[in-house]
Design an enzyme around this catalytic site. Structure first.
Site, short mmCIF file in Angstrom:
data_model
loop_
_atom_site.label_atom_id
_atom_site.label_comp_id
_atom_site.label_asym_id
_atom_site.label_seq_id
_atom_site.Cartn_x
_atom_site.Cartn_y
_atom_site.Cartn_z
N ASP A 11 -1.94 -0.95 4.21
CA ASP A 11 -2.32 -1.78 3.59
C ASP A 11 -3.69 -1.81 3.32
O ASP A 11 -4.48 -2.14 4.95
CB ASP A 11 -2.05 -3.38 3.83
CG ASP A 11 0.11 -3.05 3.65
OD1 ASP A 11 -0.24 -2.49 2.63
OD2 ASP A 11 0.43 -4.15 3.95
N ASP A 130 9.99 -5.13 -4.24
CA ASP A 130 9.30 -5.78 -2.99
C ASP A 130 10.70 -7.13 -2.83
O ASP A 130 10.35 -7.33 -3.86
CB ASP A 130 7.87 -6.51 -3.59
CG ASP A 130 7.07 -5.74 -2.81
OD1 ASP A 130 7.45 -4.54 -2.01
OD2 ASP A 130 5.64 -5.94 -3.73
#
Length: 257
Positions: A11, A130
Site C-alpha cells: 500500500d 473491498d
C-alpha cells in the site's frame, strides 16, 4: 494444474509503503523500491501496489515509482490507484506494470472495466473488491474509497452480485479484500471466499487476514483460491516467502519454488 500464487501487497501513500489495520491507522513501513526488490528476491510470484489515496484524492497513481520498480524486479506486478480511463491505464502499463487494478473507479463507472479489457486484454485487468461483513444485516457489502478513512462508504452492491457484474463486464481477475480481516492476522474469511468462489470463474485472489503459514494453505485448499495476497506478515518479516513456499509444498499445495 496451475501453480498457486503468493502475492505481497504494498500500500503506497505519499511515495512510501504504509500498512493499516482494517483500512485505518496507517503506519509507514518503508521505501517502495527496496521492499519490492526484497520480495522479488525472496520468491514472490507477483506484487501488487495500491496507491491507497489516489481515488479519494481524485488523482492517478504516481507513475515515477512504477518505472523504478520495473527496473529492479523481474516478476509481474500490478498497479492500482485512481485509474479512470484507458489513457491512465496505458501510461501505467507503458511505465512497466504488467496489470492494472481498478476498484472505486469501476464502481463509479462499470463500463470502464469493458473499455480496459477491450483495449488491453482481460489478462491485464484486475478488479479489486473491498468487501465488508455487516453483522447487523448478515450481508457482505462492497465499500468504496477505502484508502481514506474520512471518505470510505458503503455502496448499494452486495459482494456476490458485484463479483458477477465485473466478470460480465470483462474482469480477468478478482482480488477480494476482506475488510473485517484486514491486518488482524486471524486467517482469511474462508466462508466468504467459498461464497465468492462459487460464482467466480476467473482467477480469485484472497486478501486480508494472513497471519500464519497455515492461513495460506487453508485459502488454497479449503477455498480453492488462485492466489493469496498479504502485507503485514511480509513487511514485518513474520513470514519469509521462501520458507512459506517450502511449507506449502510440504502441504501438497502446487507452488513454484
Amino acid at each position: 494444474m496451475l501453480a498457486k500464487r503468493i502475492v505481497p501487497c504494498l500500500d503506497v501513500r505519499d511515495g512510501q509503503v504504509v500498512k493499516g489495520v482494517q483500512f485505518r491507522n496507517h503506519e509507514i513501513i518503508g521505501d517502495i523500491v527496496p521492499l519490492a526488490k526484497r520480495y522479488a528476491e525472496e520468491g514472490a510470484d507477483e506484487l501488487v501496489f495500491y496507491d491507497i489515496t489516489a481515488s479519494s484524492d481524485g488523482r492517478v497513481v504516481d507513475k515515477s515509482w512504477v518505472a523504478r520498480v520495473a527496473e529492479v524486479i523481474d516478476i509481474p506486478f500490478c498497479v492500482a490507484g485512481g485509474i479512470k480511463s484507458v489513457e491512465d491505464a496505458s501510461r501505467i502499463l507503458q511505465f512497466g506494470a504488467d496489470k492494472v487494478s481498478i476498484n472505486s473507479p469501476a464502481l463509479a463507472n462499470p463500463a470502464l472495466i469493458t473499455e480496459l479489457a477491450d483495449k488491453f486484454g482481460v489478462q491485464c485487468i484486475v478488479v479489486g473488491i473491498d468487501s465488508y461483513f455487516d453483522a447487523e444485516t448478515g450481508k457482505y457489502q462492497v465499500y468504496q474509497f477505502t484508502g481514506d478513512e474520512s471518505r470510505t462508504k458503503a455502496t448499494q452492491w452486495e459482494t456476490r452480485d458485484w463479483v458477477l457484474e465485473v466478470q460480465k463486464r470483462g474482469a480477468g481477475e478478482i482480488v477480494l479484500n476482506m475488510m473485517n480481516q484486514d491486518g488482524v492476522r486471524n486467517g482469511y474469511d474462508l466462508k466468504q471466499l467459498n461464497m465468492v468462489r462459487e460464482v467466480c470463474h476467473v482467477p480469485l485472489i484472497a486478501s486480508g487476514g494472513a497471519g500464519e503459514m497455515v492461513h495460506f494453505a487453508d485459502a488454497y485448499q479449503k477455498a480453492n483460491v488462485d492466489g493469496a495476497l498479504a502485507a503485514s506478515v511480509f513487511h514485518k518479516q513474520i513470514i519469509n516467502i521462501g520458507e512459506l513456499k517450502q511449507y506449502l509444498k510440504e502441504q501438497n499445495v502446487e507452488i513454484r519454488l
